[in-house]
Motif scaffolding. Structure first.
Motif, PDB file in Angstrom:
ATOM      1  N   PRO A   1       0.880  -1.352   0.065  1.00 46.34           N
ATOM      2  CA  PRO A   1       0.179   0.097   0.011  1.00 46.34           C
ATOM      3  C   PRO A   1       0.909   1.128   0.043  1.00 46.34           C
ATOM      4  O   PRO A   1       1.971   1.360   0.515  1.00 46.34           O
TER       5      PRO A   1
ATOM      6  N   ARG B   1      -6.353   6.420  -4.378  1.00 41.38           N
ATOM      7  CA  ARG B   1      -7.247   5.321  -4.669  1.00 41.38           C
ATOM      8  C   ARG B   1      -7.756   5.413  -6.176  1.00 41.38           C
ATOM      9  O   ARG B   1      -7.573   4.374  -6.733  1.00 41.38           O
TER      10      ARG B   1
ATOM     11  N   GLU C   1      -3.334   0.805  -3.847  1.00 38.30           N
ATOM     12  CA  GLU C   1      -3.669   0.359  -2.420  1.00 38.30           C
ATOM     13  C   GLU C   1      -3.399   1.435  -1.550  1.00 38.30           C
ATOM     14  O   GLU C   1      -2.285   1.938  -1.436  1.00 38.30           O
TER      15      GLU C   1
END
Length: 327
Positions: free
Chosen positions: A11, A29, A34
């Motif tokens: 992420p 996003r 992520e």
């Protein structure tokens, strides 16, 4: 180079749950990343939650960059104002007293409907009249959190003692921390000193913003919100107290009542204090790398105008994450 233990599916980790952090997370996003959001406090307890919520470039630098960020954000709010019950954003008529176009940046000429106020609209000459976004911040932040969760982002209730620790297992880190965390200076104020119920006698125009002054550490404003009037306010340097000062609160109500006498009899619902995340030199919106090669984008130091520039800054931060080598 990014650490080889971090895969492409790792992420991007956003630090901060205020309007800057949440808007940046949503833009990341939308760009296909992520996303995790780390924050000590939930959005309902962030500094943004007690902000007045009026779109206006106030106490923010650098001047040469603020206008573009603010106008980009204005366009977003104008669209969302079509659904105020869902988004918490409304367009409200009001006056900025003791303000003229020649005291503002070039951005002011691009705000639709912003004009010199008449004597009837603003007895404190000069003044500017406009129909500008006002954001019900608790409602709006909750809506942004819902959008993040619906988009598959993780909201993690934890702090980051250091950027190095925040980078562990992350593809990149975006630093959207507010006052009291690691990097930014803070300026006390930002939130109203008092929140008052709507007076029994309604003002002449139901939805009206009035801002009087704005220099130094004081300004006088009242901003209508669905739950009542937000009254303010102060901008005190190097003051980190988060508990209301009774004398300041009394002065805020008195100053606002001098502009609109019907405020005198309003019931005070609450007193609140917020810390403006100010920074010497203004907003920091830059990219760099940690010692291990992890990209870090800084997006903080928005002073008294985080709501005003949130989406312009968020989009630039998301572009930096995409463009910085190693992300």
């Amino acid at each position: 180079m990014t650490s080889p233990s971090v895969g492409i599916s790792a992420p991007v980790r956003v630090l901060g749950s205020g309007v800057i952090g949440l808007s940046t997370a949503l833009e990341l996003r939308a760009a296909g990343h992520e996303v995790e959001v780390w924050a000590e406090r939930p959005a309902a307890r962030a500094t943004s939650a007690v902000a007045g919520g009026l779109w206006w470039p106030y106490h923010i630098e650098p001047e040469e960059r603020v206008g573009a960020w603010a106008l980009e954000t204005l366009a977003v709010y104008e669209e969302w104002a079509a659904e105020p019950e869902r988004t918490g954003v409304r367009l409200v008529e009001g006056v900025h007293a003791e303000t003229s176009f020649d005291t503002l940046g070039p951005w002011a000429g691009s705000v639709r409907g912003l004009r010199t106020a008449t004597a009837a609209e603003s007895p404190y000459s000069p003044g500017l009249f406009g129909r500008l976004p006002v954001v019900d911040m608790p409602h709006h932040l909750a809506w942004l959190e819902q959008r993040l969760r619906a988009a598959g982002c993780r909201l993690v209730p934890r702090t980051a003692p250091s950027l190095a620790e925040a980078a562990e297992g992350a593809r990149a880190v975006v630093n959207c921390t507010g006052p009291g965390r690691a990097f930014p200076r803070a300026r006390r104020g930002g939130a109203p000193g008092a929140r008052a119920a709507r007076p029994r006698r309604e003002p002449r125009r139901d939805d009206v913003v009035h801002v009087h002054g704005g220099g130094g550490d004081r300004s006088v404003y009242y901003i209508p919100q669905p739950y009542g009037l937000l009254l303010g306010g102060t901008a005190e340097e190097h003051d980190f107290r988060e508990s209301p000062d009774p004398a300041t609160a009394e002065a805020i109500v008195r100053d606002c009542a001098a502009l609109r006498p019907e405020i005198t009899g309003a019931r005070v619902l609450a007193h609140r204090v917020g810390l403006r995340p100010a920074r010497t030199g203004g907003v920091r919106l830059t990219a760099e790398h940690l010692a291990d090669g992890t990209p870090v984008v800084h997006n903080y130091g928005h002073g008294g105008a985080g709501v005003t520039v949130a989406w312009g800054c968020a989009r630039e931060a998301a572009r930096l994450v995409t463009e910085v080598p190693g992300a």
